[in-house]
Scaffold this active site. Structure first.
Site, short mmCIF file in Angstrom:
data_model
loop_
_atom_site.label_atom_id
_atom_site.label_comp_id
_atom_site.label_asym_id
_atom_site.label_seq_id
_atom_site.Cartn_x
_atom_site.Cartn_y
_atom_site.Cartn_z
N GLU A 83 -96.48 -87.65 17.22
CA GLU A 83 -96.60 -86.23 16.88
C GLU A 83 -97.26 -85.46 18.01
O GLU A 83 -98.26 -85.89 18.58
CB GLU A 83 -97.42 -86.07 15.60
N THR A 131 -95.72 -79.90 15.66
CA THR A 131 -96.44 -79.16 14.63
C THR A 131 -96.24 -77.65 14.77
O THR A 131 -95.70 -77.16 15.76
CB THR A 131 -97.94 -79.48 14.66
N GLY A 150 -99.07 -75.74 4.31
CA GLY A 150 -99.75 -75.13 5.45
C GLY A 150 -101.08 -74.51 5.11
O GLY A 150 -101.33 -74.10 3.97
N GLN A 184 -101.46 -88.11 6.01
CA GLN A 184 -102.61 -87.73 6.81
C GLN A 184 -103.19 -89.02 7.37
O GLN A 184 -103.00 -90.10 6.79
CB GLN A 184 -103.63 -87.02 5.91
#
Length: 292
Positions: free
Chosen positions: A17, A48, A108, A174
């Site tokens: 990522e 992201t 978000g 996460q």
């Protein structure tokens, strides 16, 4: 491009990522990181996005640039907040026109951009619905082993996650630091008859300053991990902490692979060396010299 759902159906995936650079210095760092990680042939990479016009354009430019100038398979993040339904539909159509097939649909956090609006969609599941209506995407959603920060209870969090995963093609967690946290998450989902693959998110913690920020980022380091990193600092300073952090992440990955996870997703913070060292230690890719 290759759809992530198809990759997961074929076997384990390994992914990285990145976040979009805000200036020329960050762009140079990311360009170097991409050139160093590309030879590892990741299954996909994700980019992201925090909302607002500037971040929207940076994410789009980075994802479309990867499509046309690298061999990487990019996934674009998109969040509900700060956008109307029409704006989100426009973004999704633009991504499809650019050739993007993979999407991470997120609720978000409230945007820091003062020009960002409130947004019309409240939950990631609504964004999944909208992306399905546009069509053509393999869609991922977020999972929180310790529970979403805004959840009222672990039970309700798992219920909402199960419903969201039923709509999506895969999940990505996460970061966390104990394999038992992932096991508990998967066990709870299986009890709810959810079989959607969930990729564990891996964050190598290579400095004491990063360790201190983990709680604010949603997943504080357990006491035993903090003790190991502090002990490493006492004996080896910053370099000792970095070495120990890479070792901790490698141990976690090895434990997860023994559990038969569908893959590993590395949060890189736009640097490559820790991820390359973990890859080499686990025998996941070419043995490349890690520098930087």
């Amino acid at each position: 491009m290759t759809r992530i759902a198809d990759l997961l159906a074929s076997g384990q995936t390994y992914s990285f990522e990145f976040f979009p650079p805000k200036n020329d210095a960050e762009l140079a760092t990311l360009a170097r990181t991409i050139s160093e990680l590309q030879p590892l042939s990741p299954s996909f990479v994700s980019v992201t996005y925090r909302g607002g016009a500037a971040s929207r354009q940076r994410t789009f430019d980075l994802v479309s640039g990867m499509l046309h100038t690298t061999s990487l398979n990019p996934m674009a993040h998109l969040i509900c907040v700060a956008h109307t339904r029409l704006e989100l539909a426009d973004i999704l159509v633009s991504l499809r026109k650019a050739g993007v097939e993979n999407l991470m649909a997120l609720g978000g956090d409230p945007p820091s951009d003062p020009d960002a609006g409130a947004g019309e969609l409240a939950y990631a599941s609504e964004l999944v619905d909208l992306a399905r209506a546009i069509g053509g995407f393999s869609i991922g959603v977020a999972a929180h082993p310790a529970g979403h920060p805004r959840s009222t209870s672990n039970e309700s969090d798992r219920d909402f996650l199960a419903a969201k995963l039923e709509m999506a093609d895969f999940g990505v967690t996460q970061f966390f630091f104990e394999a038992s946290e992932y096991e508990s998450l998967v066990r709870d989902l299986q009890a709810r008859q959810v079989r959607t693959p969930v990729l564990p998110g891996i964050l190598p913690v290579t400095s004491l300053s990063t360790m201190g920020r983990l709680g604010a980022m949603g997943a504080a380091a357990p006491e035993w991990m903090q003790a190991r990193l502090r002990a490493a600092h006492e004996t080896g300073g910053a370099d000792g902490v970095r070495t120990e952090g890479v070792q901790l992440a490698t141990e976690l990955c090895a434990n997860l692979l023994e559990l038969g996870v569908p893959g590993l997703h590395f949060y890189t913070f736009n640097t490559s060396s820790a991820t390359r060292e973990i890859y080499a230690a686990l025998g996941l890719g070419p043995s490349l010299a890690a520098t930087g």
